[in-house]
Scaffold this motif. Sequence first.
Motif, mmCIF file in Angstrom:
data_model
loop_
_atom_site.group_PDB
_atom_site.id
_atom_site.type_symbol
_atom_site.label_atom_id
_atom_site.label_comp_id
_atom_site.label_asym_id
_atom_site.label_seq_id
_atom_site.Cartn_x
_atom_site.Cartn_y
_atom_site.Cartn_z
ATOM 1 N N LEU A 48 1.179 -1.243 -0.047
ATOM 2 C CA LEU A 48 -0.165 -0.063 0.145
ATOM 3 C C LEU A 48 0.738 1.175 -0.233
ATOM 4 O O LEU A 48 0.460 1.946 -1.152
ATOM 5 N N PRO A 73 -9.408 1.778 -11.924
ATOM 6 C CA PRO A 73 -9.636 2.954 -10.957
ATOM 7 C C PRO A 73 -8.544 2.615 -9.364
ATOM 8 O O PRO A 73 -8.185 1.614 -9.653
ATOM 9 N N VAL A 74 -8.645 3.594 -8.630
ATOM 10 C CA VAL A 74 -7.536 3.914 -7.984
ATOM 11 C C VAL A 74 -7.810 3.009 -6.692
ATOM 12 O O VAL A 74 -6.845 2.178 -6.292
ATOM 13 N N GLN A 75 -8.760 2.658 -6.652
ATOM 14 C CA GLN A 75 -8.981 1.496 -5.519
ATOM 15 C C GLN A 75 -8.653 0.087 -5.474
ATOM 16 O O GLN A 75 -7.596 -0.660 -5.162
ATOM 17 N N SER A 76 -8.968 -0.215 -7.080
ATOM 18 C CA SER A 76 -8.030 -1.265 -7.382
ATOM 19 C C SER A 76 -7.012 -1.345 -7.779
ATOM 20 O O SER A 76 -6.461 -2.367 -7.727
ATOM 21 N N TYR A 87 -4.456 0.223 -5.262
ATOM 22 C CA TYR A 87 -4.539 -0.189 -4.306
ATOM 23 C C TYR A 87 -4.379 -1.976 -3.668
ATOM 24 O O TYR A 87 -3.949 -2.077 -2.626
ATOM 25 N N ASP A 88 -5.733 -1.937 -4.073
ATOM 26 C CA ASP A 88 -5.952 -3.461 -3.634
ATOM 27 C C ASP A 88 -5.430 -4.869 -4.061
ATOM 28 O O ASP A 88 -4.802 -5.341 -3.319
#
Length: 68
Positions: free
Chosen positions: A33, A48-51, A53-54
């Motif tokens: 992270l 997507p930014v969340q993807s 980070y995931d």
Amino acid sequence: MIQGMRMDTRKARYNNFQELYLYCYNVAGTVGLMTVPIMGIAEESVIPVQSVYDAALYLGVGNQLKHS
């Protein structure tokens, strides 16, 4: 990450996968992270930014599981 270092001083074996995953998250997932802002995300990325980070989290955890 600091919590993972503390876990290193208290325990070397874990009773179940949930405990092991928590350890892996703390020692390696957090590193994954932290690398995202350092390495950045390409401006042209459509992911997507969340993807992102995931994926960084899962890569860190997966690498730690490989060595646990």
